[in-house]
Design a protein around this motif. Structure first.
Motif, PDB file in Angstrom:
ATOM      1  N   ASP A  60      49.002  40.671  51.492  1.00 48.32           N
ATOM      2  CA  ASP A  60      50.441  40.701  51.306  1.00 48.32           C
ATOM      3  C   ASP A  60      51.069  41.457  52.463  1.00 48.32           C
ATOM      4  N   HIS A 114      51.215  44.979  42.011  1.00 50.45           N
ATOM      5  CA  HIS A 114      51.078  45.531  43.364  1.00 50.45           C
ATOM      6  C   HIS A 114      52.432  45.540  44.078  1.00 50.45           C
ATOM      7  N   HIS A 152      54.902  48.666  45.495  1.00 47.54           N
ATOM      8  CA  HIS A 152      55.636  48.861  46.755  1.00 47.54           C
ATOM      9  C   HIS A 152      57.115  49.119  46.468  1.00 47.54           C
ATOM     10  N   HIS A 205      49.738  51.239  50.507  1.00 50.39           N
ATOM     11  CA  HIS A 205      48.405  50.706  50.250  1.00 50.39           C
ATOM     12  C   HIS A 205      47.384  51.816  50.049  1.00 50.39           C
TER      13      HIS A 205
HETATM   14 ZN   LIG Z   1      50.815  45.444  49.675  1.00 44.21          ZN
END
Ligand SMILES: [Zn+2]
Length: 231
Positions: A61, A190, A194, A200
């Motif tokens: 991503d 996920h 963010h 991460h």
């Molecule tokens: Zn990410």
């Protein structure tokens, strides 16, 4: 001789693939992604014929953060949190997903999963202009990202102003990439991570940068609690 074995190996891979597409086309529950799978298969056969190699893709991503409106890409980070956060441990979310029940329900499941941790509370709103986070869907083969999140923040306070999450159906709803419902939800968890200020983490974490194999872990919850502790 070696190239002969490689040829056989790839031939085996291709026959496995063809089987995957076949079983897919014969399963009425998931036939929406069939065309994608056929397209990818054609692309892979072309790649095989021209190069004699099959490259299995891995979707990750991307995550961009920008002070106010200026965009820049952040590099991969092993740090658990950025110093960007919402003023409080809650945010209003608008689901800009009308015609995709799979990704819509995965987004809701991901919000509920975060809400159950008690560390952050996502509140769904029908008012797009009042939303702090907007979740949408893209169909983009030009990126390797299965999900993308961009955030804007106030550089003085470090407070987040807006976040935009895009789930990429090109990967998430394409049998070739092997995303099941759990991994789709993990992807949404996920991206929401963010959107609330997590970076991460290369350990066992929902913020592991590739593959969406982990759901929210105790260490992720602690990171959010720490980030949102009153200062
Ligand atoms: Zn990410």
């Amino acid at each position: 001789m070696r190239s002969f074995f490689r040829f056989i190996k790839n031939l085996l891979l291709l026959s496995l693939l063809a089987f995957g597409v076949w079983s897919y086309q014969n399963n009425p529950d998931i036939h929406t992604a069939t065309n994608d799978s056929v397209a990818v298969l054609k692309q892979k056969i072309g790649q095989f014929i021209t190069t004699g190699n099959l490259q299995l893709p891995q979707a990750g991503d991307t995550h961009t953060q920008s002070p106010n409106k200026t965009q820049f890409s952040s590099s991969e980070s092993v740090t658990k949190t950025s110093n960007r956060r919402w003023p409080n441990a809650t945010a209003k979310v608008y689901l800009n997903i009308q015609n995709n029940p799979v990704l819509r329900s995965a987004s809701i499941d991901a919000m509920n999963a975060w809400n159950r941790t008690g560390a952050f509370n996502f509140v769904q709103t029908d008012n797009k202009s009042a939303a702090q986070i907007i979740i949408g869907v893209v169909d983009d083969s030009d990126t390797s990202a299965a999900g993308e999140t961009s955030t804007t923040y106030n550089p003085v306070t470090g407070h987040l102003l807006r976040a935009k999450v895009n789930l990429n159906r090109y990967y998430l709803q394409n049998r070739w990439y092997g995303y099941n419902q759990n991994r789709i939800i993990n992807t949404a968890e996920h991206e929401l991570g963010h959107a609330i200020g997590l970076d991460h983490n290369n350990g066992v974490s929902v913020m592991y940068p590739k593959g969406s194999v982990y759901t929210i872990q105790p260490g992720d919850i602690k990171a959010v609690q720490k980030l949102y502790k009153e200062k």
